[in-house]
Design a protein around this motif. Structure first.
Motif, PDB file in Angstrom:
ATOM      1  N   SER A  12       1.145  -0.978   0.036  1.00 41.77           N
ATOM      2  CA  SER A  12       1.811  -2.059   0.734  1.00 41.77           C
ATOM      3  C   SER A  12       3.227  -1.630   0.746  1.00 41.77           C
ATOM      4  O   SER A  12       3.829  -2.032   2.185  1.00 41.77           O
ATOM      5  N   GLN A  13       3.894  -1.007   0.027  1.00 43.10           N
ATOM      6  CA  GLN A  13       5.276  -0.708   0.487  1.00 43.10           C
ATOM      7  C   GLN A  13       5.311   0.521   1.821  1.00 43.10           C
ATOM      8  O   GLN A  13       5.961   0.375   2.504  1.00 43.10           O
ATOM      9  N   ALA A  14       4.011   1.167   1.877  1.00 40.93           N
ATOM     10  CA  ALA A  14       3.965   2.368   3.112  1.00 40.93           C
ATOM     11  C   ALA A  14       3.915   1.362   3.922  1.00 40.93           C
ATOM     12  O   ALA A  14       4.423   1.630   5.391  1.00 40.93           O
ATOM     13  N   GLN A  15       3.214   0.170   4.132  1.00 38.45           N
ATOM     14  CA  GLN A  15       3.097  -0.786   5.114  1.00 38.45           C
ATOM     15  C   GLN A  15       4.465  -1.345   5.728  1.00 38.45           C
ATOM     16  O   GLN A  15       4.581  -1.541   6.874  1.00 38.45           O
ATOM     17  N   VAL A 104       2.113   1.170  12.391  1.00 34.77           N
ATOM     18  CA  VAL A 104       3.273   2.149  12.517  1.00 34.77           C
ATOM     19  C   VAL A 104       4.305   1.830  13.591  1.00 34.77           C
ATOM     20  O   VAL A 104       5.691   1.854  13.035  1.00 34.77           O
ATOM     21  N   ALA A 105       3.992   1.342  14.566  1.00 33.80           N
ATOM     22  CA  ALA A 105       4.837   0.836  15.599  1.00 33.80           C
ATOM     23  C   ALA A 105       5.792  -0.498  14.989  1.00 33.80           C
ATOM     24  O   ALA A 105       6.866  -0.567  15.277  1.00 33.80           O
ATOM     25  N   ALA A 106       5.004  -1.363  14.352  1.00 30.02           N
ATOM     26  CA  ALA A 106       5.569  -2.747  13.697  1.00 30.02           C
ATOM     27  C   ALA A 106       6.632  -1.980  12.779  1.00 30.02           C
ATOM     28  O   ALA A 106       7.956  -2.571  12.431  1.00 30.02           O
ATOM     29  N   GLN A 107       6.328  -1.016  11.964  1.00 24.85           N
ATOM     30  CA  GLN A 107       7.427  -0.503  10.965  1.00 24.85           C
ATOM     31  C   GLN A 107       8.587  -0.040  11.695  1.00 24.85           C
ATOM     32  O   GLN A 107       9.742  -0.064  11.245  1.00 24.85           O
ATOM     33  N   TRP A 108       8.248   0.685  12.801  1.00 25.28           N
ATOM     34  CA  TRP A 108       9.493   1.397  13.609  1.00 25.28           C
ATOM     35  C   TRP A 108      10.430   0.251  14.048  1.00 25.28           C
ATOM     36  O   TRP A 108      11.653   0.440  14.013  1.00 25.28           O
TER      37      TRP A 108
END
Length: 274
Positions: A12-15, A104-108
């Motif tokens: 969850s933290q990676a997300q 990943v794009a959302a994280q960025w």
């Protein structure tokens, strides 16, 4: 905080990308100089540069990203990256973490929202005149030059694990410093000890709640943060084996399991009753 295949932190933290969510940030960057020399004998008065260009190899580490962006959210440094670094991060994160590209794009995008001044955009023009650093990393040097232009008068550095790819003399001529993460965080320990210790303590507590997760000092070793691990270990009993023992106490216990010291107490009660 970690990718799906990394046992150090929960998925969850990676997300979430380990990104701090503080909305307000101080406008000024305060970089006090340490009063004492560092453990490796560095001269007293050394201070971490206020502007920090984060190479992809630094941003991709969940531990480093979390520690550094916590310091940034506290006004201890200005993080910086470029369009190319962002593209590299998204591409490598999707591959290493084995998560969908849109995630990943959302994280960025979350990083971009949290640190809206960090993205230097297109830096191609700043490659002009570069000769001695590895050409594949000219975009990193160019981003460092762009950071100097955005924040004139503030000391700036490139933070990377790949020191051999950068020519220090060339960087000095451009007004840029070069650091690897462990050395930079050692300076931060002296200059911004409170926020850095807070970030480490939060990380240690989070690890303690994860079944079979390694203790913090082991995670720091895996990240090659040996100086930081030594400082954490020696900060008055809150690191190293002492921290490991407290983390063991914090881990969820199976039903009926005795907590530390309970067995000895029970033995004393039994002897007193006999």
């Amino acid at each position: 905080m970690s990718p799906a295949r990394n046992p150090d932190m929960p998925r969850s933290q990676a997300q979430r990308g380990g990104t701090p969510r503080e909305a307000a940030r101080p406008a000024a960057i305060s970089v006090p100089a340490p009063d004492t020399p560092s453990p490796d004998g560095a001269a007293a008065g050394a201070a971490p540069p206020a502007v920090l260009l984060l190479d992809t190899c630094v941003l991709i580490s969940n531990v480093l990203r979390r520690l550094l962006l916590h310091l940034a959210a506290q006004g201890c440094l200005r993080p910086a990256w470029s369009r190319v670094i962002g593209e590299e991060w998204r591409r490598n994160a999707a591959r290493l973490w084995d998560v969908p590209a849109d995630e990943v794009a959302a994280q960025w995008q979350a990083l971009q929202r949290d640190f809206p001044q960090a993205d230097l955009g297109e830096v191609e023009a700043y490659k002009q005149g570069l000769r001695y650093s590895d050409p594949k990393d000219w975009h990193v040097v160019a981003a460092g030059r762009a950071a100097l232009a955005r924040w004139p008068g503030q000391p700036a550095a490139i933070l990377t694990r790949n020191l051999k790819d950068f020519d220090r003399r060339e960087l000095r001529g451009l007004g840029l410093q070069l650091y690897e993460p462990d050395r930079y965080l050692e300076l931060c320990w002296a200059a911004h000890g409170g926020p850095l210790r807070d970030a480490l303590e939060s990380l240690a507590q989070e690890l303690a709640q994860i079944e079979a997760a390694p203790p913090l000092h082991e995670v720091l070793g895996r990240e090659r943060l040996y100086r930081l691990r030594k400082l954490w270990h020696g900060q008055g009993g809150q690191g190293g084996q002492g921290s490991h023992a407290r983390q063991d106490e914090m881990r969820p216990k199976p039903p009926g399991a005795a907590r530390p010291g309970e067995a000895q107490a029970q033995q004393k009660r039994t002897r007193s009753q006999s």
